[in-house]
Design an enzyme around this catalytic site. Sequence first.
Site, PDB file in Angstrom:
ATOM      1  N   LYS A   1       0.844  -1.535   0.273  1.00  0.00           N
ATOM      2  CA  LYS A   1      -0.297   0.257   0.090  1.00  0.00           C
ATOM      3  C   LYS A   1       1.129   1.167   0.038  1.00  0.00           C
ATOM      4  O   LYS A   1       2.237   0.943   0.532  1.00  0.00           O
ATOM      5  CB  LYS A   1      -0.847  -0.152   1.223  1.00  0.00           C
TER       6      LYS A   1
ATOM      7  N   ARG B   1     -10.751 -11.266   1.446  1.00  0.00           N
ATOM      8  CA  ARG B   1     -11.110 -12.447   0.785  1.00  0.00           C
ATOM      9  C   ARG B   1     -10.774 -13.438   0.970  1.00  0.00           C
ATOM     10  O   ARG B   1     -11.333 -14.698   0.902  1.00  0.00           O
ATOM     11  CB  ARG B   1     -11.666 -11.703  -0.527  1.00  0.00           C
TER      12      ARG B   1
END
Length: 496
Positions: free
Chosen positions: A277, A351
């Site tokens: 990130k 996920r």
Amino acid sequence: MQITLETKPYATLEADALVAFVFEENDPIQSHLLDIDSSSSGLLKKLHTSGELTGKMLEFTLIHAPAGLAVPRLLLVGAGKRDQFSGAALRKIAGAAARSLKSKGVKKIAFLVGENDANDATAQAITEAVTLANFETDKWKTDKKGDKSIEAVLIAGYPDSGRAGAQAAISRGRTISDAQNFTRDLVNEPSNKLTPRILAERAEAMARESGLAVEILDERRIADLKMGALLSVAQAGPEPPRVIVVTYVPAKPNPNAPVIGLVGKAVTFDTGGVSIKPADGMEKMKYDMAGGATMLGVMRAIATLKPNVKVICVVPSTENVISGSAQKPGDIQTAMSGKTIEVLNTDAEGRLILADAVTFAKQLGATVLVDAATLTGAIVVALANINVGVFGSDQAFTDKLLASAKASGEKMWQMPMDDEYREFIKGSFADIQNIGSGKGGGSITGAWFIREFAGDTPWIHLDIAGTAWNDEAKPWLAKGPTAVALRTLVHLVMSY
């Protein structure tokens, strides 16, 4: 903080301040305010005539040494238009009043409820509001500049006939808001103070204190269960993963109710992995375990509320960090279900851990599923920080949750789950890939990925990435974690 239903006449209440609500009407001086106005020689009507007291939402008018009242302060709070007044509005104005007064060092607050609003819902909303308003996120500050916290709250204005119901509502509201603050405290913790192992320890302590069954799966048990998707995220870090399982079993289960599976993402810190990130804002990634913390808070609440439905909570927890052993874009992992996953982006890790947790919840006997996760930045693009994104495979079940959201005063918006979006995650070298094919709809493809593991089981995904954290303080809530969706999920469970 004590919260009690006060039986004394409001004029004789002993508190540091009395709060009364004013509605935006042609003549806002009504109900109890008429008596207060009369005692003060028409002061309230004079303030209204001058334009200082209009009743507009969150308008504050503070009167010192009010005539005819025993309290030293009277705070008149604008409640907005009567036809737009709701439990959600009341939680905001009551919470804002509490935070405003406590900033002035007020320790004991009395709330005066008008005769038209003296019902159970009002008592519960005020209780929730002040409990949440009293919570601060300065736990790790050494200089707290004085202890400005509320010690007691009185709720006055109820007739004798409504006291029993209101008292029960106060107890119910306290249970739910204390659970929210439990969740907020977990989410507020920095990652060096809340690793997966520490989160598991705190969850276990909560469960045992609440009388809930609990099991903590360590890395060996996780490997034995072949949770390859979870292990792939955890493989980079020195901190091993954990799977937290908390179960509530009712004394007399409703035979027509489902077994509810609650699954929450708990990445205690997310660097993004090899797909790292940007540095700007990465410190907030301690909140990437908000979904898991929310589900633990729900379990804490229902342990006291005791619904007649079995609930199984599964929280997979790990860090997503970088090292020489980190998974890389292009790696293929095998999930617990046997499905193979092509990892195209290591920052789409939530996920992956939810895939194994959903499979495990089904294996434990859940017949309907709800997961909550700070899953995608795409949901922030779609809904900003206003609405939770709701994705469902079964419309009847989804409608039930949306009804609970409305009843609880939480904003949620159903997103599309058309079959065409499934094609976006069709794998080139494995069964599925963990991000979409670059055609947009990032929050939808993320939801579709999880749905692959829910299969035919009715399932709802709540993307709380935009709503689980306040970047700035609200008048009614401190900066930081919100515990969004907890009230809705408690209502959903209780509705069975």
